[in-house]
Design a protein around this motif. Structure first.
Motif, PDB file in Angstrom:
ATOM      1  N   VAL A 388       0.848  -1.192   0.000  1.00 54.55           N
ATOM      2  CA  VAL A 388       0.000   0.000   0.000  1.00 54.55           C
ATOM      3  C   VAL A 388       0.881   1.240   0.000  1.00 54.55           C
ATOM      4  O   VAL A 388       1.845   1.327   0.775  1.00 54.55           O
ATOM      5  N   VAL A 389       0.561   2.182  -0.886  1.00 57.03           N
ATOM      6  CA  VAL A 389       1.293   3.441  -0.963  1.00 57.03           C
ATOM      7  C   VAL A 389       0.286   4.584  -0.831  1.00 57.03           C
ATOM      8  O   VAL A 389      -0.857   4.479  -1.291  1.00 57.03           O
ATOM      9  N   SER A 390       0.701   5.660  -0.192  1.00 55.82           N
ATOM     10  CA  SER A 390      -0.181   6.817  -0.003  1.00 55.82           C
ATOM     11  C   SER A 390       0.305   7.984  -0.838  1.00 55.82           C
ATOM     12  O   SER A 390       1.503   8.312  -0.835  1.00 55.82           O
ATOM     13  N   GLU A 391      -0.603   8.611  -1.541  1.00 56.21           N
ATOM     14  CA  GLU A 391      -0.293   9.792  -2.339  1.00 56.21           C
ATOM     15  C   GLU A 391      -1.457  10.772  -2.248  1.00 56.21           C
ATOM     16  O   GLU A 391      -2.619  10.386  -2.457  1.00 56.21           O
ATOM     17  N   ASP A 392      -1.151  12.000  -1.911  1.00 58.49           N
ATOM     18  CA  ASP A 392      -2.152  13.071  -1.884  1.00 58.49           C
ATOM     19  C   ASP A 392      -3.359  12.718  -1.018  1.00 58.49           C
ATOM     20  O   ASP A 392      -4.518  12.960  -1.368  1.00 58.49           O
ATOM     21  N   GLY A 393      -3.083  12.074   0.120  1.00 60.57           N
ATOM     22  CA  GLY A 393      -4.155  11.757   1.051  1.00 60.57           C
ATOM     23  C   GLY A 393      -4.969  10.545   0.684  1.00 60.57           C
ATOM     24  O   GLY A 393      -5.976  10.246   1.344  1.00 60.57           O
ATOM     25  N   LYS A 394      -4.606   9.820  -0.369  1.00 63.51           N
ATOM     26  CA  LYS A 394      -5.319   8.624  -0.772  1.00 63.51           C
ATOM     27  C   LYS A 394      -4.382   7.435  -0.747  1.00 63.51           C
ATOM     28  O   LYS A 394      -3.157   7.580  -0.821  1.00 63.51           O
ATOM     29  N   ASP A 395      -4.950   6.225  -0.648  1.00 62.36           N
ATOM     30  CA  ASP A 395      -4.167   4.993  -0.568  1.00 62.36           C
ATOM     31  C   ASP A 395      -4.391   4.162  -1.834  1.00 62.36           C
ATOM     32  O   ASP A 395      -5.515   4.078  -2.349  1.00 62.36           O
ATOM     33  N   TYR A 396      -3.280   3.521  -2.288  1.00 60.11           N
ATOM     34  CA  TYR A 396      -3.344   2.767  -3.548  1.00 60.11           C
ATOM     35  C   TYR A 396      -2.601   1.453  -3.382  1.00 60.11           C
ATOM     36  O   TYR A 396      -1.667   1.321  -2.572  1.00 60.11           O
ATOM     37  N   ILE A 397      -3.012   0.469  -4.190  1.00 58.61           N
ATOM     38  CA  ILE A 397      -2.231  -0.741  -4.404  1.00 58.61           C
ATOM     39  C   ILE A 397      -2.050  -0.887  -5.916  1.00 58.61           C
ATOM     40  O   ILE A 397      -2.736  -0.219  -6.709  1.00 58.61           O
ATOM     41  N   PHE A 398      -1.128  -1.756  -6.319  1.00 57.80           N
ATOM     42  CA  PHE A 398      -0.897  -2.004  -7.744  1.00 57.80           C
ATOM     43  C   PHE A 398      -1.244  -3.458  -8.040  1.00 57.80           C
ATOM     44  O   PHE A 398      -0.531  -4.375  -7.619  1.00 57.80           O
ATOM     45  N   LEU A 399      -2.371  -3.638  -8.721  1.00 59.51           N
ATOM     46  CA  LEU A 399      -2.759  -4.970  -9.166  1.00 59.51           C
ATOM     47  C   LEU A 399      -1.926  -5.370 -10.377  1.00 59.51           C
ATOM     48  O   LEU A 399      -1.540  -4.526 -11.189  1.00 59.51           O
TER      49      LEU A 399
END
Length: 451
Positions: A388-399
């Motif tokens: 999980v990575v956070s950018e600009d207050g949002k969280d993302y994963i890379f499928l």
């Protein structure tokens, strides 16, 4: 912020590549035959897993009883006659734990009791005599008044008869025609008249005697009543009574009984000894247990009352016991010394954990390792923490998706849930169990090819 890959251009004659987990270590040989190493991150992958996840902090401490009673004695310089228990014994409320030698106390009590009983008997006898004197005075008064009234009544009767006789002689004299007889009646009449004054005086004297006897009887009764009343104001020997009560209490305290059901966890006396500590023994309830623990400053604000706790002990192995946070004391130094000595880190904010499972294998004094569950989720979709990575207050994963025969990283927004040291719960309607994700999300870009 993502790390950028470093591209280094050198004059290369030869290169040796060593591949490790999550990175490529590339050694370059320069023209001067020296070597340098450049580490380049690469993307490992894992799959989204459905599992239970919880976030907890670890604490430890000694198991104690929540209901512990220190048995004390108020007997000064009294020797212990018998000790009926040993450390570790189970006792019931009312069991005799030990007895003190009561011989000297009993002797003092008996002597003082006998003296007070004698004094009490004397008081009772005096009271009886005084009460009897009062009743006698009342009876004598009634008798004397009765006799005086009888004498008065007799004097009145005699006077009334004398006046009747006198009046009858006058009537006879007035009716008599014979001069000689009339003269004789006149003599009797005059004599009777002369004696009337004596009868009047006798009645007056008898009436005065009734008054005198009544007054004398009243005075005697009042005097006897005053003596009886005075007994109420006789000062009791309260000092001796108080001392007797103290001795009785000491006699009662010579036999020490258990106030609760429990286990003897401390014993500070033995037969023939004189107690030197305030508590002669301690009784602890083994069915109501707690753990006093120290909590790190960095964790104390996360811990609240009623949070669930998972507890293990070295003695019971992997068996997990349920507990609950009973109290949190957010004051530095509030943790017990035992908790800090037994491995709890930090300066010692305090918390009390109650053990809710009853098990005879969990004993007072055992070391307990506990996890305070800050958050808990069943059947959560999880990924490795670094996915999980956070950018600009949002969280993302890379499928990882297949595209034109290549494996491509697709940036996907998620919401983070419960985290532990290794996994993070991710929430999104675009993900499901078994999907492949990049484990080092910090080093990948959207659309990048995954080797």
């Amino acid at each position: 912020m993502k790390k950028k890959k470093v591209i280094i251009t050198v004059c290369v004659i030869a290169a040796v590549v060593v591949v490790g987990v999550g990175a490529k270590k590339i050694f370059f040989t320069k023209s001067d035959n020296s070597q340098m190493m450049v580490e380049e991150e690469y993307m490992g992958t894992d799959v989204i897993t459905l599992q239970d996840i919880s976030n907890a902090i670890s604490v430890s401490g000694k198991i104690e009883s929540t209901n512990e009673v220190n048995i004390t004695s108020t007997l000064a310089q009294a020797k212990v006659k018998t000790v009926n228990v040993a450390v570790g014994d189970t006792v019931k409320a009312g069991d005799v734990l030990c007895e003190f030698d009561s011989a000297s106390i009993q002797a003092e009590y008996d002597t003082l009791k006998a003296a007070l009983d004698t004094a009490s008997a004397q008081v009772a006898n005096t009271n009886a005599v005084n009460q009897r004197n009062l009743e006698d005075a009342k009876a004598q008064r009634a008798e004397d008044i009765e006799l005086a009234n009888l004498a008065h009544n007799r004097a009145v009767a005699a006077r009334d008869k004398a006046y009747a006789d006198y009046n009858q002689l006058k009537a006879q004299m007035d009716a008599e025609a014979d001069p000689e007889a009339k003269a004789a009646l006149k003599v009797q009449y005059d004599e009777a008249g002369a004696g009337l004054a004596a009868y009047d005086d006798a009645v007056t004297e008898a009436a005065n005697n009734v008054k005198a006897v009544t007054r004398q009887g009243d005075n005697a009764v009042m005097a006897a009543q005053d003596v009886v009343n005075a007994e109420k104001y006789v000062k009791a020997d309260t000092e001796s009574l108080t001392q007797l009560e103290k001795l009785q209490t000491q006699l009662n305290n010579c036999k020490v009984t258990a106030p609760i059901d429990g286990v003897v966890t401390a014993l500070n006396v033995k037969t023939g000894s004189i107690p030197t500590t305030e508590a002669i023994m301690t009784i602890s309830d083994p069915k109501s247990l707690k753990i006093n623990v120290s909590v790190n400053e960095s964790d104390i604000l996360k811990v609240n009352e009623n949070m669930p706790v998972a507890i293990k002990t070295p003695a019971t192995g992997d068996k997990v016991y349920n507990g609950i946070v009973k109290k949190v004391v957010k004051v530095p130094g509030s943790a017990s010394d035992t908790a800090m000595m037994d491995g709890s880190s930090g300066a010692g904010y305090g918390a009390e954990i109650g053990i809710t499972d009853n098990d005879e294998q969990v004993l007072i004094g055992m070391t307990a390792n506990a996890k305070v569950v800050l958050a808990d989720k069943k059947d959560a979709l999880t990924v490795p923490y670094d996915s999980v990575v956070s950018e600009d207050g949002k969280d993302y994963i890379f499928l990882v998706e297949e595209s034109n025969g290549q494996r491509i990283a697709k940036k996907t927004e998620v919401t983070k849930g419960v985290e532990d040291n290794y996994y993070t719960e991710v929430i999104s309607d675009k993900i499901s169990e078994g999907m492949e994700v990049v484990t080092s999300a910090e080093f990948v870009e959207d659309g990048e090819v995954i080797e």
